[in-house]
Each structure stands twice: as structure tokens, then as C-alpha cells.
Scaffold this motif. Structure first.
Motif, PDB file in Angstrom:
ATOM      1  N   UNK A 161      58.593  86.495  62.636  1.00 35.15           N
ATOM      2  CA  UNK A 161      57.378  86.513  61.829  1.00 35.15           C
ATOM      3  C   UNK A 161      57.293  87.851  61.102  1.00 35.15           C
ATOM      4  N   UNK A 162      57.153  87.796  59.786  1.00 35.69           N
ATOM      5  CA  UNK A 162      56.936  89.013  58.989  1.00 35.69           C
ATOM      6  C   UNK A 162      55.430  89.170  58.794  1.00 35.69           C
ATOM      7  N   UNK A 163      54.865  90.197  59.402  1.00 34.21           N
ATOM      8  CA  UNK A 163      53.428  90.451  59.293  1.00 34.21           C
ATOM      9  C   UNK A 163      53.219  91.550  58.256  1.00 34.21           C
ATOM     10  N   UNK A 196      56.422  72.605  54.465  1.00 34.53           N
ATOM     11  CA  UNK A 196      56.375  72.297  55.895  1.00 34.53           C
ATOM     12  C   UNK A 196      55.001  72.655  56.466  1.00 34.53           C
ATOM     13  N   UNK A 197      54.742  72.185  57.691  1.00 38.29           N
ATOM     14  CA  UNK A 197      53.472  72.524  58.351  1.00 38.29           C
ATOM     15  C   UNK A 197      53.316  74.030  58.445  1.00 38.29           C
ATOM     16  N   UNK A 198      54.411  74.721  58.771  1.00 37.59           N
ATOM     17  CA  UNK A 198      54.456  76.187  58.742  1.00 37.59           C
ATOM     18  C   UNK A 198      55.572  76.577  57.768  1.00 37.59           C
ATOM     19  N   UNK A 199      55.247  77.088  56.592  1.00 37.28           N
ATOM     20  CA  UNK A 199      56.277  77.437  55.598  1.00 37.28           C
ATOM     21  C   UNK A 199      57.289  78.434  56.161  1.00 37.28           C
ATOM     22  N   UNK A 200      58.576  78.213  55.840  1.00 37.24           N
ATOM     23  CA  UNK A 200      59.668  78.997  56.408  1.00 37.24           C
ATOM     24  C   UNK A 200      60.626  79.422  55.298  1.00 37.24           C
ATOM     25  N   UNK A 214      55.787  83.842  57.345  1.00 44.37           N
ATOM     26  CA  UNK A 214      54.906  84.822  56.690  1.00 44.37           C
ATOM     27  C   UNK A 214      53.539  84.850  57.364  1.00 44.37           C
ATOM     28  N   UNK A 215      53.003  86.057  57.520  1.00 47.12           N
ATOM     29  CA  UNK A 215      51.626  86.247  57.987  1.00 47.12           C
ATOM     30  C   UNK A 215      51.101  87.549  57.398  1.00 47.12           C
ATOM     31  N   UNK A 216      49.800  87.657  57.248  1.00 47.64           N
ATOM     32  CA  UNK A 216      49.206  88.896  56.736  1.00 47.64           C
ATOM     33  C   UNK A 216      47.920  89.212  57.500  1.00 47.64           C
ATOM     34  N   UNK A 245      48.391  82.382  58.131  1.00 46.73           N
ATOM     35  CA  UNK A 245      48.737  83.416  59.104  1.00 46.73           C
ATOM     36  C   UNK A 245      48.494  82.937  60.525  1.00 46.73           C
ATOM     37  N   UNK A 246      47.408  82.200  60.736  1.00 44.33           N
ATOM     38  CA  UNK A 246      47.140  81.669  62.068  1.00 44.33           C
ATOM     39  C   UNK A 246      48.244  80.700  62.509  1.00 44.33           C
ATOM     40  N   UNK A 247      48.679  79.829  61.593  1.00 45.77           N
ATOM     41  CA  UNK A 247      49.740  78.875  61.936  1.00 45.77           C
ATOM     42  C   UNK A 247      51.033  79.594  62.292  1.00 45.77           C
ATOM     43  N   UNK A 248      51.353  80.660  61.566  1.00 41.02           N
ATOM     44  CA  UNK A 248      52.586  81.399  61.851  1.00 41.02           C
ATOM     45  C   UNK A 248      52.497  82.136  63.181  1.00 41.02           C
TER      46      UNK A 248
END
Length: 593
Positions: A161-163, A196-200, A214-216, A245-248
Motif C-alpha cells: 500500500x502506498x500511503x 476493480x473493487x480495490x484499484x491496483x 493507493x491510499x491517502x 483509502x479505506x478499502x486499500x
């Protein structure tokens, strides 16, 4: 619950079952073998745990074949657990060596430098952030999943995960960063999966397959003094994040909760490796194809560890198949999270929780306060396949009883037969498992003939068990767009399975959970396409279908029309769907898979 009917009751497995409360009493009829009074014992469920001096599995490395033959029936669970670890390490090679671990770590450090370099440049040049401020708020690269838990295999990809600070947007990551990292050294096969449900963002870096999420978060929270892992524990802070961000970050939360929820993390990791090895060898390890993924198996394993904290490894494996082969799947599998004094627990009656699994066939809930069904891709046919493999494992372990349950049976006693496939016998006859043959044929043991542990891990030979196949060829004239097109078709293949399951003449279906290359299939029909990857679906017809021609054209056309929605470039990408008999396939393909 006794009168409750459910749409998932159509299954290949019959027999009783029990769930959260009832399954602990399943083996009440099992008798215990008497043991020495000097051995301490304690009752756990229906197992009797014995205390023995612990042994290291490395003792088996220096034994000759005669000594190994004598270990086909063990005296205590510690020794049998050591033998199981020995098989996983030395026979199936599921552990990374030191050099591979160092290469992974080096790749992570270099990838982190690349991401930070891009973030600072993008923040200063595009978002007009002060240089000093941009350098202070550097991104975080957080591993989760199997790599973070320490249960990954040598060829397993890494989930990261890239925060970023909030001024780095999602479109920046999937557009500008994608272009930037594609140009970097040792980077190849960069693909974005934004629908996707969680983009990758998928890529291969220094030989390692990596999935980037991705998350921020608030830039003020990104500094060296504050750890992201502690931030996401605070539900008030976490709920203020955007949904992407929550999903990631839910993947990281689930990983942390899994490790903290089990009484013995080390035993849990070895147990999970064992179950993952079994699932991969039996061809039911793939979330993409409608089977179970790593997180689902981790939850199933953690549940057994929580309910039976004092059992040894071999007894836990036995309990895994005993419980889940009889599970009533209208009830979800979930684990307890949080300490007793915490308010963090799962309320199955909450509407939000019910929505997470109410329409799914196989509910396995993630260990979060707002859970999701990790097995949401499972359809009826893949569900039946998973259940049949669980039932097969249970029947094998009935004959390969854990040390704490071993009973010497009289010669006239009959055991329930194990459902065998054609290739189960073939693998034994071909001599591919010398160790197993020597154990099975030993005459130095007075106990009844037992099955070796390798029987549980026998690879499912896909092409040996079907006579008819549907081959789906994913075709491209250019390499640049092939991987994305292939990934899209692969993610939709379970829809073709669902279309086929309504055909009356079809009795059984099973998809092989990976693509085969042109060299493996000996393909000569698609020479005009530069790239060709093939997927196979095995079909068993009933008596009506085997005696007459079956028309699947309507289902194939509907599937192709659906694929047209995600077709990247019509001039570059294509798909071809063909029927093959086993006799029309290369012999090398049938023997290998």
C-alpha cells in the motif's frame, strides 16, 4: 436454524455438520488409545493432547529410507508435526532461502526510493507544494497479506500500500506515477486495474511481482514520529478517510487483526502454509477464478487456531478438514477480534454486516469492524469443487489419523473409502513419489496400512480427469496491450462457468486456475497473433450429453458480447473459444498437468 432452507444446499458433499457452537463435538465417538501414565494429558475438545519432548524436523534430513519407512506411523504429535514441516520444506520447497529474502528486501527499499522521488517532484512541480514541506511529508510503503504475515511462498507476489499525503490524488497515481515508474530500470509489465473493487497497479520489479494499492491521509500525520499502523487503529481517524483509502487499508487492518487474534502466531503461520500448499496442489487457490484466495484461507485457519489453541500442527490440520467439510455455509465464518475489554467485536445482526454476505454462496468475513466477504467471487460450481476437495481431505485424514487419535483397527473393520480420481492412482503407479511408495509398501509396521501425508498434497491432474475441454485463447497482436486484456478476460472467466452451469447435459465443470502458454499448448491456430495465452475448462457430460451433441454456442456468444465491454483495442485484442477432446490435446500437456 434447523428448519432454515438455503439456496446453497446444492453441493457435492453430503452429511451432517455444525458451526460455531456445534462443530466442537463432532468426533465424540472417537476412541482414545491408552498411553503411558508418565505422559501428562489434557482434554481439548475430543482430542487428548499428550506432552512429549519437542523434536526438530531437521532430524529427518539425515535418515536413510529404512528409517523414514518406520516413521509412516508416529508415536507422538510432535514427531509427526516435525515430519510434516520436513515435507513442506525439503520436498515441496515452500520456504524462501536467505538470498531470495534479501532480494525482496532490496527491491522494497529501491521501490520506496522511486515512489518518494516521484512524490516530491510531483508535489513541487504540479501541486506547488514547498520543497521542504514535500520532503518532510514522504509517502509510506506498507506490506500486507501473505508477505507481511510471513507465509508467502518463493513465487508469491507482494501486496503493498502506498500511503500518500492528500494532495497526491488517485488519478495522479494511476496516470502520472504509472508513466514515471514504467520508465524506471528493472520495471516491466506495468498494468493498471482501476475498475476493480480495490484499484491496483500491477508491475514486475527486480524479478518480483508486485501489486500496488493507493491510499491517502492528512499530510500532518505523515512524519517519522507517527506510525501509520497506529493511525488506522483509531476508528475515528480511519472513518474520516475517503472510501478508496479505506478499502486499500482494510487489507492491512485485516492482516494485523489476523496475527493478533491467534493464540500462537508461529503455529498459525506453519498451519497456514500447510493449508495453502494443499490448496495450490489441488487447484483451488485463486480468488480470480472463483476459488478462495490467501485471505480466505488465512481466516479459515485462524478460526481453527482460536477454537483449538492447544492442539499440535497435525491435529489442527485434521480439525480443519473435519470442520469445514461439514460446515453449513448459510452461516458465515468469522474470527474474534479485539481483547475482552475492547468494544471491537463483530455483530452479525448489524445490517451493514448482513449486507456483506447475505447474497454470497461462501461467506468468509474479513476480521474488521466493517467486514467484507473475502470469498465473494465463489460461484456454485467452484463452491462444489472446494467442498469436494475438503471432503477428500477429510477422508484421507481419517485413514491418516492424527497421533492423538490413532486406534489399531481389527482386520475385518472397513474404513470409508476415499473419493479417488484417475490421476491419484496414476501418480502412485508412475513412481513419481518414491518416498510415498516406500512408506506404503513397508512391511515392518504391525499397524494397518496407512496413507502417507503426501497423499493429501497430491497434485490434482486436471487433464487426466476430463475428456472434454473448452479452451479460451486470449490473443493480441501487440505485447503492450496484451497483459491488460488478458487480465480482464481472466477476471471474467467465472461468468462463462456460470453460463455453462445452466446447461442440462453438463454434469460437472472445473477451470484450471492459470494460463498456459503457446509452447505448452502447442498452438498453431493463432500464428497471426503475437501473444497467445490459453485457459482450459474441463467438462463432464451426463448420460444424455455423452450420447448426443451439445450446443454451447449461445453461452459462448453471450460471454463474448460481455467481453466486448472491456475490450481495449479491437484491432489488437481478440479472444477465441474452442472445444477439444482429450485425444486432441498434446500428450505432454496431459502428462504435465
Amino acid at each position: 436454524m434447523a428448519d432454515k432452507k438455503h439456496h446453497r444446499q446444492k453441493t457435492m458433499v453430503t452429511g451432517g455438520g455444525g458451526n460455531n457452537q456445534s462443530y466442537q463435538n463432532n468426533n465424540s465417538s472417537n476412541q482414545q488409545q491408552p498411553f503411558n501414565q508418565q505422559q501428562q494429558s489434557s482434554n481439548i475438545g475430543n482430542f487428548t493432547k499428550k506432552s512429549y519432548p519437542k523434536k526438530n524436523y531437521s532430524q529427518f534430513k539425515n535418515q536413510d529410507q529404512n528409517q523414514i519407512k518406520q516413521n509412516s506411523v508416529f508415536d507422538d504429535p510432535f514427531e509427526e508435526s516435525s515430519y510434516l514441516k520436513f515435507l513442506m520444506s525439503e520436498r515441496y520447497h515452500i520456504y524462501e532461502d536467505i538470498a531470495a529474502k534479501e532480494r525482496r528486501y532490496e527491491a522494497l527499499q529501491k521501490l520506496k526510493e522511486i515512489i518518494n522521488q516521484w512524490q516530491i517532484d510531483h508535489a513541487v512541480n504540479v501541486r506547488k507544494i514547498n520543497q521542504q514541506e514535500a520532503q518532510k511529508r514522504q509517502s509510506c510503503l506498507l506490506p500486507f497479506g501473505s508477505y507481511e504475515m510471513g507465509v508467502h511462498f518463493p513465487d508469491t507476489d507482494m501486496d503493498l500500500i502506498c500511503v500518500f499525503p492528500q494532495y497526491i490524488l488517485q488519478e495522479d497515481f494511476f496516470n502520472t506515477f504509472k508513466t514515471f515508474i514504467t520508465s524506471q530500470k528493472d520495471v516491466e509489465n506495468v498494468i493498471d486495474v482501476v475498475d476493480a473493487r480495490v484499484p491496483i497497479l500491477k508491475l514486475k520489479f527486480m524479478g518480483n511481482q508486485i501489486d500496488l494499492l493507493y491510499a491517502c491521509i492528512d499530510p500532518k500525520l505523515l512524519n517519522e514520529q507517527v506510525k501509520i499502523q497506529k493511525i488506522i487503529k483509531d476508528e475515528q481517524v480511519f472513518n474520516k478517510l475517503n472510501q478508496v483509502s479505506q478499502n486499500s487499508l482494510n487489507g492491512l487492518k485485516a492482516t494485523q487483526n489476523l496475527i493478533k487474534s491467534v493464540p500462537n502466531p508461529r503455529k498459525f503461520k506453519i498451519f497456514l502454509r500447510c493449508i495453502k500448499l494443499w490448496a495450490q496442489r489441488r487447484g483451488i487457490y485463486s480468488n480470480t477464478f472463483g476459488y478462495l484466495g490467501g485471505i480466505s484461507y488465512a481466516i479459515l485457519v485462524a478460526k481453527i487456531c482460536q477454537d483449538h489453541p492447544d492442539l499440535e500442527l497435525v491435529d489442527l490440520v485434521h480439525k480443519f478438514f473435519e470442520v469445514y467439510s461439514e460446515w453449513k455455509w448459510f452461516d458465515p465464518v468469522f474470527i474474534k477480534i479485539g481483547k475482552k475489554k475492547d468494544n471491537t467485536k463483530l455483530d452479525l445482526n448489524k445490517l451493514q454486516v448482513l449486507d456483506a454476505y447475505s447474497q454470497d454462496i461462501m461467506p468468509i468475513l474479513t476480521p474488521n469492524t466493517n467486514p467484507k466477504n473475502s470469498a465473494y467471487r465463489v460461484c456454485q460450481l467452484t463452491f462444489d469443487t472446494i467442498c469436494s476437495e475438503l471432503y477428500r481431505g477429510k477422508q484421507i485424514l481419517k485413514q491418516l489419523a492424527p497421533s492423538t487419535l490413532k486406534v489399531i483397527k481389527q482386520p475385518d473393520e472397513q474404513e470409508e473409502s476415499i473419493p479417488q480420481t484417475q490421476t491419484d492412482n496414476q501418480e502412485e503407479i508412475k513412481g513419481g513419489d518414491l518416498l510415498q511408495q516406500q512408506i506404503l509398501t513397508t512391511s515392518t509396521i504391525s499397524l494397518p496400512k496407512k496413507i502417507c501425508w503426501t497423499k493429501l498434497f497430491q497434485r490434482f491432474r486436471f487433464f487426466g480427469n476430463y475428456n472434454h475441454f473448452i479452451r479460451v485463447d486470449v490473443l493480441s497482436t501487440d505485447e503492450s496491450g496484451h497483459l491488460k486484456w488478458q487480465g480482464y478476460v481472466e477476471s471474467q472467466l467465472r461468468r462463462l462457468i456460470q453460463l455453462f452451469q445452466d446447461v442440462e447435459q453438463i454434469q460437472g465443470l472445473r477451470i484450471y486456475p492459470r494460463a498456459l502458454s503457446r509452447d505448452e499448448t502447442r498452438d498453431t491456430m493463432n500464428d497471426q497473433f503475437k501473444c497467445c495465452d490459453s485457459y482450459f475448462i474441463g467438462i463432464k457430460f451426463n448420460e444424455t450429453g455423452s450420447q448426443a451433441s451439445v450446443n454451447l454456442r449461445e453461452q459462448v456468444i453471450n460471454f463474448c458480447n460481455f467481453l466486448e465491454i472491456g475490450r481495449v483495442t479491437k484491432q489488437i485484442n481478440n479472444v477465441r473459444i474452442l472445444h477439444f477432446k482429450k485425444s486432441e490435446l498434446p500428450e505432454e500437456l496431459i502428462e504435465k498437468y
